[in-house]
Motif scaffolding. Structure first.
Motif, PDB file in Angstrom:
ATOM      1  N   ALA A 107       0.868  -1.080  -0.115  1.00  0.00           N
ATOM      2  CA  ALA A 107      -0.100   0.010  -0.243  1.00  0.00           C
ATOM      3  C   ALA A 107       0.954   1.395   0.339  1.00  0.00           C
ATOM      4  O   ALA A 107       2.183   1.029   0.374  1.00  0.00           O
ATOM      5  CB  ALA A 107      -0.941   0.515   1.316  1.00  0.00           C
ATOM      6  N   PHE A 108       0.169   2.061  -0.796  1.00  0.00           N
ATOM      7  CA  PHE A 108       1.161   3.208  -0.804  1.00  0.00           C
ATOM      8  C   PHE A 108       0.749   4.231   0.911  1.00  0.00           C
ATOM      9  O   PHE A 108       0.081   4.036   1.929  1.00  0.00           O
ATOM     10  CB  PHE A 108       0.161   4.817  -1.704  1.00  0.00           C
ATOM     11  N   LYS A 109       1.872   4.431   1.626  1.00  0.00           N
ATOM     12  CA  LYS A 109       2.071   5.718   2.991  1.00  0.00           C
ATOM     13  C   LYS A 109       1.291   6.745   3.249  1.00  0.00           C
ATOM     14  O   LYS A 109       1.585   7.792   3.309  1.00  0.00           O
ATOM     15  CB  LYS A 109       4.161   5.245   3.470  1.00  0.00           C
ATOM     16  N   ASN A 110      -0.062   6.286   2.903  1.00  0.00           N
ATOM     17  CA  ASN A 110      -0.399   7.105   3.738  1.00  0.00           C
ATOM     18  C   ASN A 110      -1.246   7.447   4.683  1.00  0.00           C
ATOM     19  O   ASN A 110      -1.176   5.947   5.637  1.00  0.00           O
ATOM     20  CB  ASN A 110      -1.789   7.665   2.690  1.00  0.00           C
ATOM     21  N   SER A 111      -2.264   7.902   5.288  1.00  0.00           N
ATOM     22  CA  SER A 111      -2.927   8.083   6.858  1.00  0.00           C
ATOM     23  C   SER A 111      -3.542   6.067   7.335  1.00  0.00           C
ATOM     24  O   SER A 111      -2.817   5.825   8.269  1.00  0.00           O
ATOM     25  CB  SER A 111      -3.405   8.893   7.028  1.00  0.00           C
ATOM     26  N   GLY A 112      -4.286   5.959   6.559  1.00  0.00           N
ATOM     27  CA  GLY A 112      -4.652   4.649   6.593  1.00  0.00           C
ATOM     28  C   GLY A 112      -4.334   3.665   6.649  1.00  0.00           C
ATOM     29  O   GLY A 112      -4.168   2.475   8.237  1.00  0.00           O
ATOM     30  N   PRO A 113      -3.294   2.589   5.525  1.00  0.00           N
ATOM     31  CA  PRO A 113      -2.386   2.138   6.101  1.00  0.00           C
ATOM     32  C   PRO A 113      -1.595   2.241   6.234  1.00  0.00           C
ATOM     33  O   PRO A 113      -1.337   0.900   6.884  1.00  0.00           O
ATOM     34  CB  PRO A 113      -1.990   2.488   4.562  1.00  0.00           C
ATOM     35  N   LYS A 114      -1.138   3.670   6.791  1.00  0.00           N
ATOM     36  CA  LYS A 114       0.108   3.373   7.648  1.00  0.00           C
ATOM     37  C   LYS A 114      -0.402   2.808   8.859  1.00  0.00           C
ATOM     38  O   LYS A 114       0.296   2.079   9.911  1.00  0.00           O
ATOM     39  CB  LYS A 114       0.541   5.028   7.965  1.00  0.00           C
ATOM     40  N   GLU A 115      -1.599   2.635   9.813  1.00  0.00           N
ATOM     41  CA  GLU A 115      -2.289   2.969  10.549  1.00  0.00           C
ATOM     42  C   GLU A 115      -1.863   1.184  10.876  1.00  0.00           C
ATOM     43  O   GLU A 115      -1.943   0.518  11.792  1.00  0.00           O
ATOM     44  CB  GLU A 115      -3.314   3.536  11.198  1.00  0.00           C
ATOM     45  N   ILE A 116      -3.031   0.819   9.970  1.00  0.00           N
ATOM     46  CA  ILE A 116      -3.264  -0.651   9.747  1.00  0.00           C
ATOM     47  C   ILE A 116      -1.516  -1.641   9.612  1.00  0.00           C
ATOM     48  O   ILE A 116      -1.153  -2.845  10.475  1.00  0.00           O
ATOM     49  CB  ILE A 116      -4.408  -0.842   8.756  1.00  0.00           C
TER      50      ILE A 116
END
Length: 387
Positions: free
Chosen positions: A317-326
């Motif tokens: 995943a691209f490293k934006n807000s949601g994926p970084k948290e998951i």
């Protein structure tokens, strides 16, 4: 407790609708739940997201802002931001939330004697904050995308509406966001304290993918800009140059389907990219794939990411807000790629294709991480939160 969720239309395609249906259905086992939909063209379809029969759907008329002049002023403000300031924000308030509509909603909510009202997404959180002093119930704003997507995303979502967020979200009793990063941003930028509650998995899967099918999967609405499908197709064109026997499956439907077909033909990938459309059995597609890719330019959370993890897929995943948290352990329970870096995305996909052992390792760690998003855990958090 009598609870009302405030939204537009729960029976349309989208992650918000699916999550709201899951949460409302589960809470209806313990509370009286209404979902108030403001869409005048509402068509009830409980099968769409398996909405529990105990959940009441209410659809009072006259709660949509259809004024053409207001629509024009919205466009002007979105481009210029001329009303987004301390002097003219009340004009902006009237443009988005006309007094007549606010009065009708306030009366309806008070007449039905709710104990708690939850505004789903930014618009309904703002509306609820605006009228909160006039209604008898406790109020919660529930944000479904990231702070940056809402307020720093040029011409999209709530662009040039910062002043409304600063003015009205403070009036809510509580506010929910989806990530710790967003909680910090709301505090830093707006001085609003927010609680973090993750979106729950919409299903569980005892069967897991064996990660041996030569297929990559994307699941989501076909919205090229938001979901980065143009970036994904471009990246897959690079993958295809080295791995001609692999295919990309795109599950979902949306307004940009025709544009994506043209994009696929542009890269001569019509034999390698399959548009599967909307599916009533998305789990099957996860289980018949080996790698899941999230190419979103912004992602408030990423429900499809957690579903893929539950099915035993390694996620890129691209490293934006949601994926970084998951994906909280990069290169262990998933792989994060710099945002919009097509070449890096392609190389990472190729690396996982060539390294089955790594695919299987990340898949196993993904299954463990998916447990944190189980419906049982998330509902316990909701029940504690709304006490």
């Amino acid at each position: 407790m009598k609870i009302c969720f405030l939204t537009g239309n729960i029976f349309t395609i989208g992650g918000v609708q699916r999550v709201l249906s899951v949460i409302a259905s589960e809470l209806s086992k313990y509370h009286t739940i209404d979902i108030l939909c403001t869409d005048d063209n509402l068509v009830i379809d409980r099968k769409m997201y398996n909405l529990n029969q105990n959940v009441n759907i209410v659809n009072p008329t006259g709660l949509r802002n259809k004024n053409i002049i207001n629509k024009v002023f919205k466009g002007i403000n979105r481009i210029t931001g001329m009303f987004n300031n301390n002097i003219l924000y009340k004009v902006l308030t009237e443009i988005y939330f006309p007094r007549k509509m606010r009065k009708k909603l306030t009366q309806y909510l008070n007449d039905n004697k709710y104990d708690l009202i939850i505004g789903a997404e930014g618009y309904y959180s703002l509306l609820l904050g605006l009228i909160s002093k006039e209604i008898d119930a406790k109020t919660i704003g529930w944000q479904h995308s990231s702070y940056n997507a809402y307020l720093n995303n040029r011409y999209r979502y709530y662009w040039n509406q910062d002043k409304l967020f600063k003015e009205y979200l403070h009036n809510l009793d509580k506010c929910i966001v989806l990530t710790e990063e967003d909680s910090k941003l709301y505090k830093e930028k707006l001085n609003i304290n927010c609680d973090v509650i993750y979106n729950p998995l919409s299903f569980q899967s005892k069967i897991k993918s064996k990660c041996n099918d030569k297929s990559i999967i994307f699941v989501g609405r076909l919205v090229k800009q938001a979901k980065g499908l143009d970036l994904l197709i471009k990246a897959f064109s690079l993958v295809n140059q080295e791995k001609e026997d692999w295919q990309l499956k795109i599950v979902g439907d949306g307004p940009d389907r025709k544009k994506l077909i043209k994009y696929i033909y542009k890269y001569h990938l019509e034999n390698n990219i399959i548009l599967l459309g909307k599916s009533d059995n998305v789990k099957k597609h996860y289980l018949e794939s080996s790698i899941f890719v999230s190419s979103s330019r912004w992602e408030g959370f990423g429900l499809a990411i957690t579903e893929a993890m539950e099915c035993g897929l390694p996620v890129i995943a691209f490293k934006n807000s949601g994926p970084k948290e998951i994906i909280n352990k990069n290169n262990e329970n998933g792989i994060l790629v710099p945002c919009n870096d097509v070449e890096k995305l392609a190389n990472t996909i190729i690396e996982l294709i060539e390294n089955r052992r790594k695919r299987e390792y990340i898949a196993q760690k993904s299954i463990e991480r998916a447990k944190d998003f189980s419906l049982k855990i998330i509902i316990q958090q909701w029940c504690e939160f709304i006490k």
